[in-house]
Structure formats: structure tokens, C-alpha cells
Design a protein around this motif. Structure first.
Motif, PDB file in Angstrom:
ATOM      1  N   GLY A  49      43.348  32.029  19.763  1.00  0.00           N
ATOM      2  CA  GLY A  49      43.394  32.424  18.135  1.00  0.00           C
ATOM      3  C   GLY A  49      43.368  34.031  18.198  1.00  0.00           C
ATOM      4  N   ARG A  50      43.583  34.593  17.200  1.00  0.00           N
ATOM      5  CA  ARG A  50      43.666  35.961  16.868  1.00  0.00           C
ATOM      6  C   ARG A  50      42.132  36.330  16.958  1.00  0.00           C
ATOM      7  NH1 ARG A  50      45.768  38.236  11.459  1.00  0.00           N
ATOM      8  NH2 ARG A  50      44.107  36.946  10.394  1.00  0.00           N
ATOM      9  N   PRO A  51      41.833  37.653  17.924  1.00  0.00           N
ATOM     10  CA  PRO A  51      40.645  38.052  17.900  1.00  0.00           C
ATOM     11  C   PRO A  51      40.169  38.605  16.390  1.00  0.00           C
ATOM     12  CG  PRO A  51      42.148  39.465  18.820  1.00  0.00           C
ATOM     13  CD  PRO A  51      42.818  38.341  18.529  1.00  0.00           C
ATOM     14  N   PRO A  52      38.652  38.489  16.210  1.00  0.00           N
ATOM     15  CA  PRO A  52      38.225  38.981  15.076  1.00  0.00           C
ATOM     16  C   PRO A  52      38.310  40.244  14.852  1.00  0.00           C
ATOM     17  CG  PRO A  52      36.272  38.334  16.523  1.00  0.00           C
ATOM     18  CD  PRO A  52      37.689  38.003  17.115  1.00  0.00           C
ATOM     19  N   ARG A  53      38.279  40.728  13.359  1.00  0.00           N
ATOM     20  CA  ARG A  53      38.509  42.170  13.240  1.00  0.00           C
ATOM     21  C   ARG A  53      37.196  42.908  13.394  1.00  0.00           C
ATOM     22  NH1 ARG A  53      42.638  41.976   7.734  1.00  0.00           N
ATOM     23  NH2 ARG A  53      44.314  41.186   8.697  1.00  0.00           N
ATOM     24  N   PRO A  54      37.072  44.023  13.897  1.00  0.00           N
ATOM     25  CA  PRO A  54      35.919  44.818  13.853  1.00  0.00           C
ATOM     26  C   PRO A  54      35.438  45.542  12.550  1.00  0.00           C
ATOM     27  CG  PRO A  54      37.799  46.041  15.061  1.00  0.00           C
ATOM     28  CD  PRO A  54      38.161  44.792  14.845  1.00  0.00           C
ATOM     29  N   SER A  55      34.142  45.516  12.394  1.00  0.00           N
ATOM     30  CA  SER A  55      33.815  46.367  11.058  1.00  0.00           C
ATOM     31  C   SER A  55      34.138  47.627  11.112  1.00  0.00           C
ATOM     32  CB  SER A  55      32.242  46.028  10.806  1.00  0.00           C
ATOM     33  OG  SER A  55      31.764  46.568  11.742  1.00  0.00           O
ATOM     34  N   PRO A  61      31.793  41.013  14.234  1.00  0.00           N
ATOM     35  CA  PRO A  61      30.892  40.068  13.617  1.00  0.00           C
ATOM     36  C   PRO A  61      30.630  38.865  14.444  1.00  0.00           C
ATOM     37  CG  PRO A  61      33.292  40.018  12.675  1.00  0.00           C
ATOM     38  CD  PRO A  61      33.406  41.009  13.631  1.00  0.00           C
ATOM     39  N   GLU A  62      29.635  38.480  14.423  1.00  0.00           N
ATOM     40  CA  GLU A  62      28.942  37.177  15.368  1.00  0.00           C
ATOM     41  C   GLU A  62      29.889  35.934  14.682  1.00  0.00           C
ATOM     42  OE1 GLU A  62      24.895  37.022  15.484  1.00  0.00           O
ATOM     43  OE2 GLU A  62      24.622  38.912  16.425  1.00  0.00           O
ATOM     44  N   GLU A  63      29.916  36.009  13.374  1.00  0.00           N
ATOM     45  CA  GLU A  63      30.448  34.448  12.880  1.00  0.00           C
ATOM     46  C   GLU A  63      31.717  35.168  11.998  1.00  0.00           C
ATOM     47  OE1 GLU A  63      27.648  32.179  10.699  1.00  0.00           O
ATOM     48  OE2 GLU A  63      26.336  32.005  12.246  1.00  0.00           O
ATOM     49  N   SER A  64      33.043  35.013  12.857  1.00  0.00           N
ATOM     50  CA  SER A  64      33.910  35.432  12.017  1.00  0.00           C
ATOM     51  C   SER A  64      34.720  34.277  11.517  1.00  0.00           C
ATOM     52  CB  SER A  64      34.911  36.190  12.879  1.00  0.00           C
ATOM     53  OG  SER A  64      35.190  35.394  14.192  1.00  0.00           O
ATOM     54  N   GLY A  65      34.449  33.210  11.769  1.00  0.00           N
ATOM     55  CA  GLY A  65      35.375  32.068  11.161  1.00  0.00           C
ATOM     56  C   GLY A  65      36.574  31.567  11.794  1.00  0.00           C
ATOM     57  N   ASN A  66      37.644  31.155  11.524  1.00  0.00           N
ATOM     58  CA  ASN A  66      38.812  30.891  11.901  1.00  0.00           C
ATOM     59  C   ASN A  66      39.935  31.600  11.464  1.00  0.00           C
ATOM     60  OD1 ASN A  66      38.042  28.710  13.758  1.00  0.00           O
ATOM     61  ND2 ASN A  66      38.148  27.213  12.100  1.00  0.00           N
ATOM     62  N   GLY A  67      39.767  32.789  10.624  1.00  0.00           N
ATOM     63  CA  GLY A  67      40.479  33.789  10.058  1.00  0.00           C
ATOM     64  C   GLY A  67      41.275  33.021   8.923  1.00  0.00           C
ATOM     65  N   MET A  68      42.339  33.573   8.328  1.00  0.00           N
ATOM     66  CA  MET A  68      43.207  33.102   7.353  1.00  0.00           C
ATOM     67  C   MET A  68      43.799  31.762   7.673  1.00  0.00           C
ATOM     68  SD  MET A  68      42.831  35.475   5.214  1.00  0.00           S
ATOM     69  CE  MET A  68      43.980  36.209   4.009  1.00  0.00           C
ATOM     70  N   ARG A  69      43.854  30.875   6.263  1.00  0.00           N
ATOM     71  CA  ARG A  69      44.478  29.523   6.514  1.00  0.00           C
ATOM     72  C   ARG A  69      45.238  29.397   5.154  1.00  0.00           C
ATOM     73  NH1 ARG A  69      42.451  25.269   3.656  1.00  0.00           N
ATOM     74  NH2 ARG A  69      40.727  25.480   2.578  1.00  0.00           N
ATOM     75  N   LEU A  70      46.231  28.505   5.508  1.00  0.00           N
ATOM     76  CA  LEU A  70      47.401  28.343   4.206  1.00  0.00           C
ATOM     77  C   LEU A  70      46.285  27.288   3.237  1.00  0.00           C
ATOM     78  CD1 LEU A  70      49.968  27.962   3.008  1.00  0.00           C
ATOM     79  CD2 LEU A  70      50.152  25.918   4.196  1.00  0.00           C
TER      80      LEU A  70
END
Length: 202
Positions: A49-55, A61-70
Motif C-alpha cells: 500500500g501507499r506509505p503513510p504521510r509524515p507529519s 503516525p503510528e496509526e495511519s489507517g488504510n488511507g483514502m477509500r471510495l
């Protein structure tokens, strides 16, 4: 980016009927499709998957979820009730709300398909700008066979092929003539490694 659409769990089937991807179902490359037999099991392949965006300070972030979804798709149709019946039977979605000109079909996780009725004289330009079609993913070969049979029973099936990346593509048209595609396995199981040539012929 592949986005997913997880519809309602059919009481007669312990798994969700289908999930969906929007637009292009792949990554760079291309190759001709092969004839397929729906129902063959495919070994899932790992897909990253796409790596989480840094702050702002560079921390991940420790918990970034799965990102955007439809969240929702809005589909214009000619005959509202005919379209509702088609998508309920094919994909296992259920009606959450409706009016005389629109219906909201939902999945168990809250994903939404809006159907909006237009005049029977409205144009449908497949080569125009905008969303070209929605690609759905069935959770199993059995559910893919179900989708293929529904399309055949409605005389709406146009093609079944196996792509070079190892997934099966079932294609048809809804009552308004809009292309509908169901695949298995999904991109979360078998990574799409090329742009499939058939997207140019939809």
C-alpha cells in the motif's frame, strides 16, 4: 490508486458479495487478455500500500489507517426501478433510501451507490471526460460465477477473459447500456502490474 467498495453481506453467503474498484484496474504495462474459465482459484500475491504521510515535523503516525477509500458512486440511469433491480441482483446491494427519481444502494460498511434517473433521451458518451466505468471485485470464484450467470440470464453478458496478471474479468452492460465489470481476485490479492489494454475498449 485502487479504491474498494464493500457491499452488503448476503445472508445466504457468509462473505460479502462483491467489492469494487473505480476506473483503471492496474499499473504500467499492457498485454492481451486470455480466454478464461470462471471459477479457477488463484494464489493471492502480496501487494503493498501507499506509505503513510509524515507529519509537519517528519514523524510517521503510528496509526495511519488504510488511507483514502471510495465512499460513493453516482450513476445516471434511464429506468430507476430496472437499474435498482439489476444492481441488487448482480452485486447484493440493498436500498437505503429512494425517491421517484433517485435511489441510494448501500453496503454493510456504508459504501454507497447512488442511482439517478434521467430522461430516456439523455445521451451516454462513453468516450467523454469523467468516470468511465466502475470495476467490482467478487470475493470468490463462486460469486464471480454468480455475477456472470446473472448477466447471461439478463442477456447482458459481453465477455469473460483472464488477464495476464492472473485475475478473471467478467464484463456486461446494465439496463441503461453502461459497462459493468466484475473481477476476481481483487487487487488486494493479486497486484495489478500493468495497464490492461481492454480499458481502452470499454
Amino acid at each position: 490508486m485502487d479504491v474498494h467498495f464493500r457491499p452488503l453481506i448476503d445472508p445466504a453467503h457468509p462473505q460479502p458479495r462483491v467489492a469494487a474498484q473505480l476506473g483503471v484496474d492496474g499499473s504500467p504495462g499492457g498485454g492481451p487478455p486470455r480466454e478464461a474459465h470462471v471459477g479457477s482459484e488463484t494464489t493471492p500475491a502480496a501487494s503493498g500500500g501507499r506509505p503513510p504521510r509524515p507529519s509537519a515535523d517528519g514523524a510517521i503516525p503510528e496509526e495511519s489507517g488504510n488511507g483514502m477509500r471510495l465512499a460513493s458512486v453516482v450513476l445516471n440511469v434511464f429506468d430507476l426501478q430496472e437499474a435498482v433491480s439489476f444492481y441488487r441482483e448482480l452485486l447484493g446491494l440493498e436500498v437505503s433510501a429512494d425517491t421517484s427519481t433517485a435511489a441510494l444502494l448501500v453496503s454493510a460498511d456504508g459504501s454507497q451507490l447512488y442511482l439517478r434517473s434521467l430522461s430516456g433521451h439523455a445521451s451516454h458518451e462513453t468516450g467523454g471526460i469523467g468516470v468511465h466505468c466502475v470495476l467490482w471485485t467478487a470475493p470468490s470464484p463462486a460469486e464471480l460465477r454468480h455475477c456472470e450467470q446473472v448477466l447471461k440470464d439478463r442477456h447482458a453478458h459481453t465477455d469473460t477473459q483472464e488477464e495476464a496478471d492472473g485475475f478473471v474479468w467478467v464484463q456486461g452492460r446494465d439496463p441503461s447500456g453502461v459497462t459493468v465489470v466484475v473481477t476476481h481476485p481483487g487487487p488486494d490479492q493479486v497486484a495489478r502490474t500493468r495497464i490492461i489494454s481492454r480499458i481502452y475498449a470499454l
